[in-house]
Design an enzyme around this catalytic site. Structure first.
Site, PDB file in Angstrom:
ATOM      1  N   GLU A 177      -9.450 -10.649   2.074  1.00 43.01           N
ATOM      2  CA  GLU A 177      -8.230 -10.014   1.568  1.00 43.01           C
ATOM      3  C   GLU A 177      -8.409  -9.681   0.089  1.00 43.01           C
ATOM      4  O   GLU A 177      -8.467 -10.578  -0.764  1.00 43.01           O
ATOM      5  CB  GLU A 177      -7.038 -10.955   1.742  1.00 43.01           C
ATOM      6  CG  GLU A 177      -6.589 -11.159   3.173  1.00 43.01           C
ATOM      7  CD  GLU A 177      -5.490 -10.189   3.588  1.00 43.01           C
ATOM      8  OE1 GLU A 177      -5.050  -9.378   2.744  1.00 43.01           O
ATOM      9  OE2 GLU A 177      -5.063 -10.260   4.761  1.00 43.01           O
ATOM     10  N   HIS A 194      -5.398  -1.562   8.982  1.00 40.59           N
ATOM     11  CA  HIS A 194      -4.077  -1.097   8.553  1.00 40.59           C
ATOM     12  C   HIS A 194      -4.272   0.141   7.684  1.00 40.59           C
ATOM     13  O   HIS A 194      -4.992   0.087   6.679  1.00 40.59           O
ATOM     14  CB  HIS A 194      -3.345  -2.189   7.778  1.00 40.59           C
ATOM     15  CG  HIS A 194      -2.970  -3.365   8.619  1.00 40.59           C
ATOM     16  ND1 HIS A 194      -3.130  -4.673   8.211  1.00 40.59           N
ATOM     17  CD2 HIS A 194      -2.441  -3.429   9.871  1.00 40.59           C
ATOM     18  CE1 HIS A 194      -2.705  -5.485   9.154  1.00 40.59           C
ATOM     19  NE2 HIS A 194      -2.294  -4.758  10.184  1.00 40.59           N
ATOM     20  N   HIS A 212      -9.042  -6.584   4.394  1.00 41.46           N
ATOM     21  CA  HIS A 212      -7.621  -6.250   4.292  1.00 41.46           C
ATOM     22  C   HIS A 212      -7.201  -6.367   2.828  1.00 41.46           C
ATOM     23  O   HIS A 212      -8.022  -6.621   1.948  1.00 41.46           O
ATOM     24  CB  HIS A 212      -6.781  -7.219   5.135  1.00 41.46           C
ATOM     25  CG  HIS A 212      -6.938  -7.053   6.615  1.00 41.46           C
ATOM     26  ND1 HIS A 212      -6.095  -6.267   7.371  1.00 41.46           N
ATOM     27  CD2 HIS A 212      -7.837  -7.586   7.480  1.00 41.46           C
ATOM     28  CE1 HIS A 212      -6.471  -6.320   8.642  1.00 41.46           C
ATOM     29  NE2 HIS A 212      -7.530  -7.111   8.732  1.00 41.46           N
ATOM     30  N   GLU A 221      -3.947   0.147   3.800  1.00 38.57           N
ATOM     31  CA  GLU A 221      -4.802  -0.737   3.017  1.00 38.57           C
ATOM     32  C   GLU A 221      -6.141  -0.032   2.794  1.00 38.57           C
ATOM     33  O   GLU A 221      -7.109  -0.248   3.531  1.00 38.57           O
ATOM     34  CB  GLU A 221      -4.995  -2.070   3.749  1.00 38.57           C
ATOM     35  CG  GLU A 221      -3.698  -2.842   3.936  1.00 38.57           C
ATOM     36  CD  GLU A 221      -3.852  -4.118   4.746  1.00 38.57           C
ATOM     37  OE1 GLU A 221      -2.871  -4.866   4.843  1.00 38.57           O
ATOM     38  OE2 GLU A 221      -4.958  -4.362   5.279  1.00 38.57           O
TER      39      GLU A 221
END
Length: 237
Positions: free
Chosen positions: A210, A49, A157, A52
């Site tokens: 994450e 993404h 992420h 990010e």
């Protein structure tokens, strides 16, 4: 040989990089082969993404910090270079690449996400693609993985602040300890067409790391040591 390059030498990469494809807008898709590759070598990803960036910057810092000859694992810094350049979560076609992989659970149509981590609702619309694996970025990454046969993949992420490892593996536990993040089996919602779903289909161990909502500057300070150690991680059971 010391493990770290002097800080003054970290402005550029000391190790070679190779192309594995082209993005929707024609940008080169770049990967860094492991100088010390073996059947135990994994693959570390960031930048799926484009909005990010904390993990991507920290992973870049780690690559430029560690002496190349001491790195055991392959790296892709920016799965989605068009999104990174444009500041988009999606690629240049408006497709969320993490809903476009050719997984058995791929779902046609739209997908939604939060504008930022403070937003209360998922109301920003993206696409899942015209078909499973329709985007050049997903096609090329799948082809690279089939060529490399990595032992595992860690995909970075943000901003959920957890380590998602359905198998609760030694690497998952190590990541949770090294990055001081909770280890979970699931992020708690469906992810049709995700990279992790596709990896599960082909029997490839995938961990989704994450990071919390954090600036690039703070991430590169807080997580540089852990990221550098990940580039050298070995299962010592």
């Amino acid at each position: 040989m010391t493990a770290s390059r002097p800080r003054a030498e970290r402005g550029a990469f000391a190790t070679g990089m190779e192309h594995y494809g082209r993005s929707r807008l024609g940008a080169p898709l770049i990967w860094f082969p492991a100088p010390v590759a073996s059947r135990e070598s994994g693959l570390i990803l960031a930048g799926t993404h484009g909005d990010e960036s904390a993990a991507m910057v920290t992973l870049s810092c780690a690559l430029r910090t560690l002496e190349p000859a001491l790195r055991y694992h392959h790296v892709v810094l920016a799965v989605n270079p068009d999104g990174c350049q444009l500041g988009l979560r999606a690629n240049a076609q408006g497709v969320d690449l993490n809903r476009n992989f050719p997984a058995a659970n791929w779902r046609a149509g739209e997908t939604v996400y939060r504008w930022n981590s403070a937003a209360s609702a998922r109301d920003v619309v993206l696409l899942a693609g015209d078909a499973p694996g329709s985007e050049p970025e997903t096609q090329s990454l799948c082809q690279l993985i089939h060529r490399l046969h990595p032992a595992w993949v860690v995909s970075f992420h943000d901003p959920l602040a957890c380590i998602e490892d359905p198998t609760q593996s030694p690497l998952g536990h190590w990541l949770a300890e090294a990055f001081a993040l909770p280890l979970v089996r699931s992020v708690g919602y469906e992810t049709p067409g995700s990279f992790g779903s596709w990896c599960a289909d082909i029997g490839l161990h995938c961990i989704t790391a994450e990071l919390p909502p954090i600036s690039n500057d703070e991430a590169s300070e807080r997580y540089l040591q852990a990221m550098t150690r990940l580039l050298r991680w070995t299962d010592q059971r």
